[in-house]
Design an enzyme around this catalytic site. Structure first.
Site, PDB file in Angstrom:
ATOM      1  N   LYS A  23     -84.373 -49.362   4.522  1.00  0.00           N
ATOM      2  CA  LYS A  23     -83.515 -49.501   3.706  1.00  0.00           C
ATOM      3  C   LYS A  23     -83.679 -51.157   2.852  1.00  0.00           C
ATOM      4  O   LYS A  23     -83.161 -51.689   1.824  1.00  0.00           O
ATOM      5  CB  LYS A  23     -81.984 -49.007   3.907  1.00  0.00           C
ATOM      6  CG  LYS A  23     -81.405 -49.364   3.267  1.00  0.00           C
ATOM      7  CD  LYS A  23     -79.572 -48.680   3.563  1.00  0.00           C
ATOM      8  CE  LYS A  23     -78.895 -49.244   4.621  1.00  0.00           C
ATOM      9  NZ  LYS A  23     -78.173 -50.832   3.995  1.00  0.00           N
ATOM     10  N   ASN A  24     -83.340 -51.760   5.005  1.00  0.00           N
ATOM     11  CA  ASN A  24     -82.533 -53.066   4.119  1.00  0.00           C
ATOM     12  C   ASN A  24     -84.652 -53.810   4.245  1.00  0.00           C
ATOM     13  O   ASN A  24     -83.747 -55.092   3.679  1.00  0.00           O
ATOM     14  CB  ASN A  24     -82.053 -53.677   5.529  1.00  0.00           C
ATOM     15  CG  ASN A  24     -81.323 -53.640   5.623  1.00  0.00           C
ATOM     16  OD1 ASN A  24     -80.029 -53.003   4.765  1.00  0.00           O
ATOM     17  ND2 ASN A  24     -79.928 -53.460   6.524  1.00  0.00           N
ATOM     18  N   ARG A  93     -72.953 -53.125  -1.962  1.00  0.00           N
ATOM     19  CA  ARG A  93     -73.266 -54.355  -1.880  1.00  0.00           C
ATOM     20  C   ARG A  93     -74.247 -55.592  -2.475  1.00  0.00           C
ATOM     21  O   ARG A  93     -73.724 -56.840  -2.921  1.00  0.00           O
ATOM     22  CB  ARG A  93     -72.279 -54.792  -0.332  1.00  0.00           C
ATOM     23  CG  ARG A  93     -71.713 -56.758   0.257  1.00  0.00           C
ATOM     24  CD  ARG A  93     -71.451 -56.268   1.402  1.00  0.00           C
ATOM     25  NE  ARG A  93     -71.786 -57.633   1.147  1.00  0.00           N
ATOM     26  CZ  ARG A  93     -71.300 -58.759   0.938  1.00  0.00           C
ATOM     27  NH1 ARG A  93     -70.387 -58.943  -0.490  1.00  0.00           N
ATOM     28  NH2 ARG A  93     -71.574 -60.079   0.598  1.00  0.00           N
ATOM     29  N   CYS A 117     -65.320 -54.973   2.155  1.00  0.00           N
ATOM     30  CA  CYS A 117     -65.480 -53.384   2.665  1.00  0.00           C
ATOM     31  C   CYS A 117     -65.051 -53.337   3.616  1.00  0.00           C
ATOM     32  O   CYS A 117     -64.499 -54.299   4.407  1.00  0.00           O
ATOM     33  CB  CYS A 117     -67.377 -52.809   1.786  1.00  0.00           C
ATOM     34  SG  CYS A 117     -68.030 -53.737   3.327  1.00  0.00           S
ATOM     35  N   ARG A 122     -66.766 -60.428   4.082  1.00  0.00           N
ATOM     36  CA  ARG A 122     -68.160 -60.837   3.683  1.00  0.00           C
ATOM     37  C   ARG A 122     -67.598 -61.061   2.184  1.00  0.00           C
ATOM     38  O   ARG A 122     -68.573 -60.575   0.984  1.00  0.00           O
ATOM     39  CB  ARG A 122     -69.531 -59.187   3.293  1.00  0.00           C
ATOM     40  CG  ARG A 122     -68.696 -58.155   4.846  1.00  0.00           C
ATOM     41  CD  ARG A 122     -69.964 -56.760   4.350  1.00  0.00           C
ATOM     42  NE  ARG A 122     -70.784 -57.264   5.024  1.00  0.00           N
ATOM     43  CZ  ARG A 122     -71.411 -55.752   4.925  1.00  0.00           C
ATOM     44  NH1 ARG A 122     -72.008 -54.856   4.615  1.00  0.00           N
ATOM     45  NH2 ARG A 122     -72.989 -56.102   4.325  1.00  0.00           N
ATOM     46  N   PRO A 123     -67.464 -62.456   2.314  1.00  0.00           N
ATOM     47  CA  PRO A 123     -67.982 -63.199   0.954  1.00  0.00           C
ATOM     48  C   PRO A 123     -69.283 -63.087   0.494  1.00  0.00           C
ATOM     49  O   PRO A 123     -70.390 -63.248   0.999  1.00  0.00           O
ATOM     50  CB  PRO A 123     -67.797 -64.660   1.656  1.00  0.00           C
ATOM     51  CG  PRO A 123     -67.647 -64.366   2.921  1.00  0.00           C
ATOM     52  CD  PRO A 123     -67.678 -63.099   3.544  1.00  0.00           C
ATOM     53  N   ASP A 125     -69.999 -66.999  -0.663  1.00  0.00           N
ATOM     54  CA  ASP A 125     -70.332 -68.099  -0.888  1.00  0.00           C
ATOM     55  C   ASP A 125     -71.713 -68.893  -1.107  1.00  0.00           C
ATOM     56  O   ASP A 125     -72.152 -70.135  -1.374  1.00  0.00           O
ATOM     57  CB  ASP A 125     -69.323 -69.078  -0.396  1.00  0.00           C
ATOM     58  CG  ASP A 125     -69.582 -69.060   1.051  1.00  0.00           C
ATOM     59  OD1 ASP A 125     -68.919 -67.520   1.550  1.00  0.00           O
ATOM     60  OD2 ASP A 125     -69.214 -69.317   2.067  1.00  0.00           O
ATOM     61  N   ASP A 307     -75.789 -54.033  13.201  1.00  0.00           N
ATOM     62  CA  ASP A 307     -75.852 -52.494  13.040  1.00  0.00           C
ATOM     63  C   ASP A 307     -75.610 -51.072  14.165  1.00  0.00           C
ATOM     64  O   ASP A 307     -75.888 -50.129  14.340  1.00  0.00           O
ATOM     65  CB  ASP A 307     -76.754 -52.660  11.861  1.00  0.00           C
ATOM     66  CG  ASP A 307     -76.739 -52.858  10.646  1.00  0.00           C
ATOM     67  OD1 ASP A 307     -75.597 -53.880  10.356  1.00  0.00           O
ATOM     68  OD2 ASP A 307     -76.959 -52.541   9.902  1.00  0.00           O
ATOM     69  N   ARG A 399     -76.158 -42.716   3.435  1.00  0.00           N
ATOM     70  CA  ARG A 399     -76.473 -43.967   2.175  1.00  0.00           C
ATOM     71  C   ARG A 399     -77.849 -45.091   3.076  1.00  0.00           C
ATOM     72  O   ARG A 399     -78.802 -45.900   2.491  1.00  0.00           O
ATOM     73  CB  ARG A 399     -75.397 -44.979   2.923  1.00  0.00           C
ATOM     74  CG  ARG A 399     -74.228 -45.146   1.760  1.00  0.00           C
ATOM     75  CD  ARG A 399     -72.741 -46.035   2.199  1.00  0.00           C
ATOM     76  NE  ARG A 399     -73.608 -47.480   1.369  1.00  0.00           N
ATOM     77  CZ  ARG A 399     -72.567 -47.719   0.581  1.00  0.00           C
ATOM     78  NH1 ARG A 399     -71.693 -48.093   1.046  1.00  0.00           N
ATOM     79  NH2 ARG A 399     -73.309 -49.625   0.256  1.00  0.00           N
TER      80      ARG A 399
HETATM   81  C1  UD1 Z   1     -77.486 -58.079   5.694  1.00  0.00           C
HETATM   82  C2  UD1 Z   1     -77.610 -55.974   5.747  1.00  0.00           C
HETATM   83  C3  UD1 Z   1     -76.705 -55.729   6.913  1.00  0.00           C
HETATM   84  C4  UD1 Z   1     -76.045 -55.796   8.138  1.00  0.00           C
HETATM   85  C5  UD1 Z   1     -76.772 -57.548   8.514  1.00  0.00           C
HETATM   86  C6  UD1 Z   1     -75.858 -58.520   9.635  1.00  0.00           C
HETATM   87  C7  UD1 Z   1     -78.568 -55.951   3.931  1.00  0.00           C
HETATM   88  C8  UD1 Z   1     -78.677 -55.277   2.842  1.00  0.00           C
HETATM   89  N1  UD1 Z   1     -77.582 -55.707   4.868  1.00  0.00           N
HETATM   90  O1  UD1 Z   1     -75.798 -58.084   5.401  1.00  0.00           O
HETATM   91  O2  UD1 Z   1     -76.838 -53.938   7.129  1.00  0.00           O
HETATM   92  O3  UD1 Z   1     -75.573 -55.560   8.811  1.00  0.00           O
HETATM   93  O4  UD1 Z   1     -77.627 -58.115   7.342  1.00  0.00           O
HETATM   94  O5  UD1 Z   1     -77.176 -58.221   9.453  1.00  0.00           O
HETATM   95  O6  UD1 Z   1     -79.990 -56.167   4.300  1.00  0.00           O
HETATM   96  N2  UD1 Z   1     -71.269 -64.475   4.643  1.00  0.00           N
HETATM   97  C9  UD1 Z   1     -70.983 -65.685   4.278  1.00  0.00           C
HETATM   98  N3  UD1 Z   1     -70.740 -65.375   3.284  1.00  0.00           N
HETATM   99  C10 UD1 Z   1     -71.772 -65.928   2.514  1.00  0.00           C
HETATM  100  C11 UD1 Z   1     -72.647 -64.458   3.089  1.00  0.00           C
HETATM  101  C12 UD1 Z   1     -72.095 -64.042   4.192  1.00  0.00           C
HETATM  102  O7  UD1 Z   1     -69.322 -65.451   5.512  1.00  0.00           O
HETATM  103  O8  UD1 Z   1     -71.987 -66.032   1.352  1.00  0.00           O
HETATM  104  C13 UD1 Z   1     -70.731 -64.164   6.114  1.00  0.00           C
HETATM  105  C14 UD1 Z   1     -70.446 -62.803   6.377  1.00  0.00           C
HETATM  106  O9  UD1 Z   1     -69.315 -62.434   5.672  1.00  0.00           O
HETATM  107  C15 UD1 Z   1     -71.342 -62.310   8.184  1.00  0.00           C
HETATM  108  C16 UD1 Z   1     -72.290 -63.082   8.126  1.00  0.00           C
HETATM  109  O10 UD1 Z   1     -71.957 -63.954   7.688  1.00  0.00           O
HETATM  110  O11 UD1 Z   1     -69.902 -62.450   8.771  1.00  0.00           O
HETATM  111  C17 UD1 Z   1     -73.607 -62.498   8.201  1.00  0.00           C
HETATM  112  O12 UD1 Z   1     -73.588 -61.894   7.170  1.00  0.00           O
HETATM  113  P1  UD1 Z   1     -75.013 -61.305   5.795  1.00  0.00           P
HETATM  114  O13 UD1 Z   1     -76.858 -61.464   6.971  1.00  0.00           O
HETATM  115  O14 UD1 Z   1     -75.498 -62.451   4.524  1.00  0.00           O
HETATM  116  O15 UD1 Z   1     -74.984 -59.409   5.847  1.00  0.00           O
HETATM  117  P2  UD1 Z   1     -75.231 -58.530   4.649  1.00  0.00           P
HETATM  118  O16 UD1 Z   1     -76.827 -59.594   3.629  1.00  0.00           O
HETATM  119  O17 UD1 Z   1     -74.549 -58.619   3.124  1.00  0.00           O
END
Ligand code: UD1
Length: 428
Positions: A23-24, A93, A117, A122-123, A125, A307, A399
């Site tokens: 999926k990812n 998301r 969520c 999950r910001p 930025d 995960d 999902r």
């Molecule tokens: C992806 C996966 C999700 C998995 C996660 C961690 C997809 C579609 N989803 O989610 O299944 O659980 O990786 O392996 O591939 N963060 C910030 N700012 C940002 C973005 C992220 O602070 O702009 C933080 C998040 O809050 C979190 C950390 O970075 O604490 C990791 O998140 P991230 O790697 O971005 O997860 P996703 O890409 O959303």
């Protein structure tokens, strides 16, 4: 209509189960089709709700999509919009993945900012900062991220954290940008490497994917392609736990991406569970009656995947002693602990640490999925619990897992999928 799974536990499992496409990896690949006009063929696409949701967004933008088995054809020649409606974006998301592609290919995007969520704040930025360093103008109105750019310009970007989807967004954006981009502190997940391969085959020049520094030479134009989605390592890890639930299990996992599962396999080994190769991509597990407690710390790849921690928690309720799970990625990922307690598990959570004491016999109870992986974990818990477990909010499981109850039923698990009208809505 309300869907629920009724699980009658206590039945050992036997047979074969095959890991589907990731999926990812499929979700960024869908966004990536916006970077070139024409016909794409994505093979081995999992038929899960998140994929269908991303497809609805692509269709809203003007693409045409059609499934034939697990092959998905996408025609992007008719893209005519660059905005994503709130009703669709709020369902998924990963809709944030359209930000980089739309801005790079169409010079603008309007995307509702995905809110917090079930698993944490999950910001976004890191996505936003990166795009602005690539010379996009960003604006925020009514909860939307609005971007504008003539042509993006390559830049050196140091990510504050190796976010998976932010790395993917910036990879896509940089592939159509003018000049070279260097992404430092980039995510190293296999799905990022897959996307870099897809972009390279579309014509971008990319080096270093899979390490923390990625170099991208952008191109004016990219072209469509045929590509096969890699197997789902999280589904693979889920099946490793499924296979380990009973010592008597005889399950063969086909198409298991073992190379992506080094840390989860190491933890199984520490627990006394051996992962054995059957043939090329098929594996089975061997365990004796007793398994041992472990300490798990979640981290970006190649660390232990966040995960998979809820799935491991279920098995650890059966280990001889006290296990510890520290969750380092998402601040709210232990909501399942409360549900697991309803089944009799001894699990206590304080802040980001869960302490699990075993072995504890589980027994059936009504429980609810609190997020996708938590739902899968509770399903597995129901399989080892005595009597009947009723699992609610199973749409969350769907999902990310295709026909999970049916596939486990083929191994001898007793899971019934029940769809019933909501009595309250009839009454009032
Ligand atoms: C992806 C996966 C999700 C998995 C996660 C961690 C997809 C579609 N989803 O989610 O299944 O659980 O990786 O392996 O591939 N963060 C910030 N700012 C940002 C973005 C992220 O602070 O702009 C933080 C998040 O809050 C979190 C950390 O970075 O604490 C990791 O998140 P991230 O790697 O971005 O997860 P996703 O890409 O959303």
């Amino acid at each position: 209509m309300e869907r629920k799974y009724i699980i009658r536990g206590g039945r050992p499992l036997k047979g074969e189960i095959e890991v589907k496409g990731a999926k990812n990896a499929a979700l960024p690949a869908l966004a990536c089709t916006l970077l070139a006009k024409g016909n794409f063929l994505l093979k081995n696409v999992p038929k899960v709700r998140d994929v269908f949701c991303m497809l609805k967004i692509l269709e809203h933008l003007g693409a045409k999509a059609q499934f034939e088995g697990t092959n998905l054809q996408i025609d992007t020649s008719g893209i005519k919009r660059t905005d994503i409606p709130y009703e669709l974006a709020s369902q998924i998301r990963a809709s944030i993945l359209f930000l980089g592609a739309l801005t790079a290919a169409y010079g603008e995007a309007v995307i509702p900012r995905p809110g917090g969520c079930d698993i944490g704040k999950r910001p976004t930025d890191i996505h936003e900062k990166g795009l602005s360093l690539l010379s996009a103008e960003l604006d925020f109105k009514h909860g939307n991220i609005i971007t504008r750019a003539k042509r993006l310009k390559g830049a050196e970007i140091i990510l504050d954290f190796p976010s998976v989807t932010a790395t993917e967004n910036l990879l896509m954006a940089a592939s159509l940008a003018e000049g070279e981009t260097i992404l430092k502190n980039a995510a190293k997940e296999p799905e990022v490497v897959f996307l870099a391969e897809m972009l390279s085959e579309m014509g971008a020049e990319i080096k270093g994917a899979g390490t923390d520094t990625i170099f991208i030479k952008g191109k004016k134009r990219l072209h469509p392609l045929k590509i096969k989605i890699i197997p789902d390592r999280i589904e693979g890890g889920t099946f490793l736990i499924l296979s380990s639930l009973f010592p008597e299990n005889e399950v063969i996992i086909k198409n298991l991406p073992i190379d992506y599962l080094e840390t989860p396999c190491l933890k199984l080994k520490e627990m006394g569970i051996e992962v054995k190769k059957v043939d090329r991509n098929s594996y089975t597990v061997k365990r004796s009656k007793k398994i041992w407690p472990v300490e798990i710390v979640t981290a970006p790849y190649p660390g232990f995947p966040t995960d998979l921690q809820p799935l491991y928690a279920v098995l650890l309720t059966q280990a001889e002693g006290t296990s510890i799970i520290r969750e380092n990625l998402f601040e709210n990922r232990f909501q399942y602990a409360f549900e697991l307690k309803r089944l009799g598990a001894k699990i206590n959570v304080e802040d980001r640490v869960a302490v699990i004491t075993g072995p504890t016999p589980l027994s059936g109870s009504p429980v609810k999925a609190t997020d996708l992986r938590a739902g899968a974990a509770l399903l597995l818990a129901g399989l080892i619990a005595e009597n009947t477990t009723t699992l609610y909010r199973v749409e969350l499981i769907e999902r990310g897992y295709e026909n999970l109850p049916q596939r486990i039923r083929a191994l001898g698990g007793d899971i019934e999928v029940v769809e019933e009208e909501n009595e309250d809505s009839k009454k009032f």
